[in-house]
Motif scaffolding. Structure first.
Motif, short mmCIF file in Angstrom:
data_model
loop_
_atom_site.label_atom_id
_atom_site.label_comp_id
_atom_site.label_asym_id
_atom_site.label_seq_id
_atom_site.Cartn_x
_atom_site.Cartn_y
_atom_site.Cartn_z
N THR A 45 1.07 -0.83 0.07
CA THR A 45 0.44 -0.03 -0.20
C THR A 45 0.82 0.88 0.13
O THR A 45 2.18 1.26 0.19
N LEU A 46 0.04 2.15 0.00
CA LEU A 46 1.10 3.77 -0.25
C LEU A 46 2.05 3.60 1.00
O LEU A 46 2.40 4.46 1.57
N ILE A 47 0.94 4.00 2.14
CA ILE A 47 1.17 3.79 3.12
C ILE A 47 2.80 2.92 3.63
O ILE A 47 3.88 3.32 4.32
N GLU A 48 2.53 1.79 3.50
CA GLU A 48 4.48 1.43 3.34
C GLU A 48 4.95 1.29 2.82
O GLU A 48 5.64 1.31 3.79
N LEU A 49 4.73 1.69 1.00
CA LEU A 49 5.61 2.57 0.86
C LEU A 49 6.36 3.55 1.22
O LEU A 49 7.54 3.60 1.60
N MET A 50 5.65 4.64 1.96
CA MET A 50 5.92 5.54 2.88
C MET A 50 6.83 5.64 4.03
O MET A 50 7.76 6.31 4.63
N MET A 51 6.30 4.76 4.64
CA MET A 51 6.78 4.19 5.58
C MET A 51 8.08 3.52 5.44
O MET A 51 9.50 3.59 6.17
N ALA A 52 7.98 3.27 4.59
CA ALA A 52 9.41 2.50 4.51
C ALA A 52 11.23 2.93 3.46
O ALA A 52 12.49 3.49 4.08
N VAL A 53 10.20 4.35 3.02
CA VAL A 53 10.84 5.34 2.99
C VAL A 53 11.64 6.17 4.32
O VAL A 53 13.02 6.60 4.11
N ALA A 54 10.38 6.95 4.80
CA ALA A 54 10.60 7.39 5.76
C ALA A 54 11.79 6.95 7.23
O ALA A 54 12.81 6.81 7.45
N LEU A 55 11.91 5.31 7.00
CA LEU A 55 12.64 4.90 7.42
C LEU A 55 14.07 4.49 7.23
O LEU A 55 15.50 4.69 7.07
N LEU A 56 14.21 4.63 5.58
CA LEU A 56 15.78 4.55 5.15
C LEU A 56 16.79 5.44 5.34
O LEU A 56 17.84 6.00 5.55
N GLY A 57 15.27 6.82 4.89
CA GLY A 57 16.19 8.22 5.17
C GLY A 57 16.88 8.38 6.62
O GLY A 57 17.15 8.84 6.97
N ILE A 58 15.81 7.66 7.80
CA ILE A 58 16.47 7.95 9.08
C ILE A 58 17.31 6.97 9.04
O ILE A 58 18.67 7.40 9.99
N GLY A 59 18.03 6.34 8.94
CA GLY A 59 18.72 4.97 9.03
C GLY A 59 19.56 5.85 7.87
O GLY A 59 21.01 5.39 8.91
N THR A 60 19.74 6.10 6.74
CA THR A 60 21.07 6.70 6.08
C THR A 60 21.21 7.93 6.76
O THR A 60 22.76 8.56 6.87
N THR A 61 20.43 9.35 7.34
CA THR A 61 21.03 9.90 8.04
C THR A 61 21.76 9.84 9.25
O THR A 61 22.61 9.94 10.08
N PHE A 62 21.36 8.64 10.16
CA PHE A 62 21.93 7.44 11.01
C PHE A 62 22.61 8.20 10.79
O PHE A 62 24.78 7.81 11.18
N MET A 63 23.86 6.87 10.05
CA MET A 63 25.15 6.60 9.07
C MET A 63 25.67 7.67 9.00
O MET A 63 26.99 7.39 9.32
N THR A 64 25.31 8.75 8.60
CA THR A 64 25.68 10.08 8.26
C THR A 64 26.70 10.19 8.66
O THR A 64 27.95 10.62 9.29
N ILE A 65 25.78 10.57 10.01
CA ILE A 65 26.11 11.25 11.35
C ILE A 65 26.96 10.77 12.09
O ILE A 65 28.26 10.98 12.37
N LEU A 66 27.55 8.88 12.23
CA LEU A 66 27.92 8.07 12.67
C LEU A 66 29.84 8.47 11.74
O LEU A 66 30.12 8.33 12.30
#
Length: 183
Positions: free
Chosen positions: A21-42
């Motif tokens: 569903t669109l909501i599931e895709l949006m959640m996956a993109v948001a989690l991917l963005g948070i993970g990428t941000t965390f890895m960049t800061i680290l």
């Protein structure tokens, strides 16, 4: 009865198949963005720690080498010929030393801005000015005791900013005592 067909084909899911569903895709993109941000800061924090450690090691090594070179030259000095002063009013006190070695050749070591410079005599009677170190905040020559003029303490303080917007600079201070060999 006639079946009317439209130009669009209908997709019918097989039993047990389901799409996202669109909501599931949006959640996956948001989690991917948070993970990428965390890895960049680290990664950036790790790089800053490595850069600070590396610059500290390089600064310590340069100051040790400089201190060794200055002390080696000082050990050849005759005690009665040593003059400790400063080159200019803008330079720190006791940041220049002039002396004559056992062979009668004149040496001068001084701080010039954030560098250490040495006027070194050559065997043919001339002298050469050599750059010894950079990133130096203070160079000082001090007699630890006025009863024994054959001892001189050499202190060097170096400072370096490891990376842009660093919270504080790296400061390294080393002191070595040189004993003059030519009484």
């Amino acid at each position: 009865m006639s079946v009317r067909r439209t130009g669009r084909a209908r997709y019918s899911a097989r039993p047990g198949e389901r799409g996202f569903t669109l909501i599931e895709l949006m959640m996956a993109v948001a989690l991917l963005g948070i993970g990428t941000t965390f890895m960049t800061i680290l990664f950036l924090k790790g790089y800053q720690n490595w850069k600070s450690s590396f610059d500290t090691m390089i600064l310590q090594r340069n100051i040790r080498l400089t201190l060794g070179k200055v002390s080696k030259a000082l050990r050849e000095a005759r005690p009665g010929t040593v003059v400790i002063d400063r080159l200019a009013a803008t330079e720190p006190m006791f940041s220049r030393i002039a002396f004559t070695d056992g062979r009668g050749r004149g040496w001068v070591i001084w701080q010039e801005s954030r560098r250490i410079v040495m006027l070194e005599p050559l065997a043919n009677g001339t002298s050469v000015t050599t750059f010894v170190a950079a990133d130096i905040d203070a160079l000082s020559f001090v007699y630890p005791s006025f009863q024994d003029l054959s001892l001189i303490d050499v202190g060097i303080t170096g400072r370096k900013v490891p990376y842009a917007r660093a919270p504080s600079p790296i400061i390294v201070q080393l002191v070595e005592r040189a004993m003059l060999r030519n009484p």
